[in-house]
Design a protein around this motif. Structure first.
Motif, PDB file in Angstrom:
ATOM      1  N   ALA A  47       9.889  36.526  31.355  1.00  0.00           N
ATOM      2  CA  ALA A  47       9.490  37.929  31.332  1.00  0.00           C
ATOM      3  C   ALA A  47      10.568  38.832  31.927  1.00  0.00           C
ATOM      4  CB  ALA A  47       8.181  38.112  32.092  1.00  0.00           C
ATOM      5  N   MET A  48      11.295  38.347  32.927  1.00  0.00           N
ATOM      6  CA  MET A  48      12.336  39.151  33.567  1.00  0.00           C
ATOM      7  C   MET A  48      13.589  39.283  32.713  1.00  0.00           C
ATOM      8  SD  MET A  48      12.285  38.269  37.611  1.00  0.00           S
ATOM      9  CE  MET A  48      12.230  36.483  37.489  1.00  0.00           C
ATOM     10  N   GLU A  49      13.821  38.327  31.836  1.00  0.00           N
ATOM     11  CA  GLU A  49      15.063  38.293  31.066  1.00  0.00           C
ATOM     12  C   GLU A  49      15.332  39.572  30.268  1.00  0.00           C
ATOM     13  OE1 GLU A  49      17.567  34.904  28.655  1.00  0.00           O
ATOM     14  OE2 GLU A  49      15.462  34.580  29.125  1.00  0.00           O
ATOM     15  N   PRO A  50      14.371  40.170  29.561  1.00  0.00           N
ATOM     16  CA  PRO A  50      14.670  41.420  28.848  1.00  0.00           C
ATOM     17  C   PRO A  50      14.632  42.656  29.753  1.00  0.00           C
ATOM     18  CG  PRO A  50      12.450  40.713  28.343  1.00  0.00           C
ATOM     19  CD  PRO A  50      13.070  39.628  29.184  1.00  0.00           C
ATOM     20  N   ILE A  51      14.010  42.567  30.902  1.00  0.00           N
ATOM     21  CA  ILE A  51      13.873  43.727  31.795  1.00  0.00           C
ATOM     22  C   ILE A  51      15.142  43.953  32.617  1.00  0.00           C
ATOM     23  CG2 ILE A  51      12.602  44.621  33.787  1.00  0.00           C
ATOM     24  CD1 ILE A  51      10.170  43.006  32.692  1.00  0.00           C
ATOM     25  N   LEU A  52      15.732  42.896  33.114  1.00  0.00           N
ATOM     26  CA  LEU A  52      16.890  43.025  34.001  1.00  0.00           C
ATOM     27  C   LEU A  52      18.088  43.729  33.367  1.00  0.00           C
ATOM     28  CD1 LEU A  52      16.635  39.646  35.899  1.00  0.00           C
ATOM     29  CD2 LEU A  52      16.114  41.916  36.768  1.00  0.00           C
ATOM     30  N   PRO A  53      18.432  43.478  32.100  1.00  0.00           N
ATOM     31  CA  PRO A  53      19.543  44.237  31.508  1.00  0.00           C
ATOM     32  C   PRO A  53      19.269  45.741  31.467  1.00  0.00           C
ATOM     33  CG  PRO A  53      19.079  42.322  30.160  1.00  0.00           C
ATOM     34  CD  PRO A  53      17.982  42.414  31.188  1.00  0.00           C
ATOM     35  N   GLU A  54      18.018  46.122  31.247  1.00  0.00           N
ATOM     36  CA  GLU A  54      17.650  47.541  31.235  1.00  0.00           C
ATOM     37  C   GLU A  54      17.842  48.155  32.616  1.00  0.00           C
ATOM     38  OE1 GLU A  54      13.754  48.151  29.645  1.00  0.00           O
ATOM     39  OE2 GLU A  54      14.115  46.806  27.957  1.00  0.00           O
ATOM     40  N   VAL A  55      17.450  47.432  33.649  1.00  0.00           N
ATOM     41  CA  VAL A  55      17.617  47.920  35.024  1.00  0.00           C
ATOM     42  C   VAL A  55      19.096  48.074  35.338  1.00  0.00           C
ATOM     43  CG1 VAL A  55      17.242  47.374  37.451  1.00  0.00           C
ATOM     44  CG2 VAL A  55      15.427  46.943  35.794  1.00  0.00           C
ATOM     45  N   CYS A  56      19.889  47.087  34.949  1.00  0.00           N
ATOM     46  CA  CYS A  56      21.331  47.168  35.191  1.00  0.00           C
ATOM     47  C   CYS A  56      21.933  48.368  34.470  1.00  0.00           C
ATOM     48  CB  CYS A  56      22.020  45.882  34.743  1.00  0.00           C
ATOM     49  SG  CYS A  56      21.694  44.481  35.825  1.00  0.00           S
ATOM     50  N   THR A  57      21.520  48.612  33.242  1.00  0.00           N
ATOM     51  CA  THR A  57      22.016  49.754  32.478  1.00  0.00           C
ATOM     52  C   THR A  57      21.681  51.058  33.187  1.00  0.00           C
ATOM     53  OG1 THR A  57      21.818  48.541  30.408  1.00  0.00           O
ATOM     54  CG2 THR A  57      21.924  50.932  30.249  1.00  0.00           C
ATOM     55  N   ASP A  58      20.493  51.160  33.753  1.00  0.00           N
ATOM     56  CA  ASP A  58      20.098  52.353  34.505  1.00  0.00           C
ATOM     57  C   ASP A  58      21.031  52.611  35.685  1.00  0.00           C
ATOM     58  OD1 ASP A  58      17.979  52.704  32.782  1.00  0.00           O
ATOM     59  OD2 ASP A  58      16.465  51.921  34.169  1.00  0.00           O
ATOM     60  N   PHE A  59      21.623  51.551  36.233  1.00  0.00           N
ATOM     61  CA  PHE A  59      22.530  51.675  37.366  1.00  0.00           C
ATOM     62  C   PHE A  59      23.995  51.712  36.937  1.00  0.00           C
ATOM     63  CE2 PHE A  59      18.746  50.252  39.567  1.00  0.00           C
ATOM     64  CZ  PHE A  59      18.807  50.988  40.748  1.00  0.00           C
ATOM     65  N   GLY A  60      24.257  51.782  35.632  1.00  0.00           N
ATOM     66  CA  GLY A  60      25.622  51.829  35.138  1.00  0.00           C
ATOM     67  C   GLY A  60      26.321  50.489  35.185  1.00  0.00           C
ATOM     68  N   ALA A  61      25.563  49.416  35.143  1.00  0.00           N
ATOM     69  CA  ALA A  61      26.113  48.068  35.219  1.00  0.00           C
ATOM     70  C   ALA A  61      25.674  47.283  33.990  1.00  0.00           C
ATOM     71  CB  ALA A  61      25.635  47.377  36.484  1.00  0.00           C
ATOM     72  N   SER A  62      26.161  46.047  33.877  1.00  0.00           N
ATOM     73  CA  SER A  62      25.707  45.189  32.785  1.00  0.00           C
ATOM     74  C   SER A  62      25.421  43.796  33.332  1.00  0.00           C
ATOM     75  CB  SER A  62      26.739  45.122  31.663  1.00  0.00           C
ATOM     76  OG  SER A  62      27.924  44.528  32.125  1.00  0.00           O
ATOM     77  N   LEU A  63      24.358  43.212  32.840  1.00  0.00           N
ATOM     78  CA  LEU A  63      23.968  41.867  33.245  1.00  0.00           C
ATOM     79  C   LEU A  63      24.723  40.872  32.369  1.00  0.00           C
ATOM     80  CD1 LEU A  63      22.105  40.125  35.029  1.00  0.00           C
ATOM     81  CD2 LEU A  63      20.440  40.203  33.165  1.00  0.00           C
ATOM     82  N   THR A  64      25.570  40.064  32.982  1.00  0.00           N
ATOM     83  CA  THR A  64      26.383  39.093  32.257  1.00  0.00           C
ATOM     84  C   THR A  64      25.647  37.776  32.096  1.00  0.00           C
ATOM     85  OG1 THR A  64      28.372  40.116  33.133  1.00  0.00           O
ATOM     86  CG2 THR A  64      28.592  37.897  32.261  1.00  0.00           C
ATOM     87  N   GLU A  65      24.945  37.366  33.146  1.00  0.00           N
ATOM     88  CA  GLU A  65      24.254  36.078  33.099  1.00  0.00           C
ATOM     89  C   GLU A  65      23.037  36.119  34.011  1.00  0.00           C
ATOM     90  OE1 GLU A  65      25.372  31.497  34.238  1.00  0.00           O
ATOM     91  OE2 GLU A  65      26.954  32.801  33.465  1.00  0.00           O
ATOM     92  N   PHE A  66      21.967  35.446  33.586  1.00  0.00           N
ATOM     93  CA  PHE A  66      20.748  35.369  34.389  1.00  0.00           C
ATOM     94  C   PHE A  66      20.120  33.993  34.219  1.00  0.00           C
ATOM     95  CE2 PHE A  66      16.062  35.600  34.236  1.00  0.00           C
ATOM     96  CZ  PHE A  66      15.821  35.851  35.585  1.00  0.00           C
TER      97      PHE A  66
END
Length: 52
Positions: free
Chosen positions: A16-35
């Protein structure tokens, strides 16, 4: 292993967290590379610009 770790995440939680975390990172101007994670903790590899 750390003495006070508790099993709080199931496979369902991590899925459930896998699709949410990239969105959160984008909100902070970052990108999720690996989870990934285990039942007592998660691992996030995040790339962010030096301005953040």
């Amino acid at each position: 292993m750390t003495k006070h770790r508790r099993a709080v995440f199931t496979g369902e939680h991590l899925t459930a967290m896998e699709p949410i975390l990239p969105e959160v990172c984008t909100d902070f101007g970052a990108s999720l590379t690996e989870f990934n994670g285990e039942d007592d903790h998660g691992h996030l590899l995040v790339e962010y610009p030096p301005t953040v």
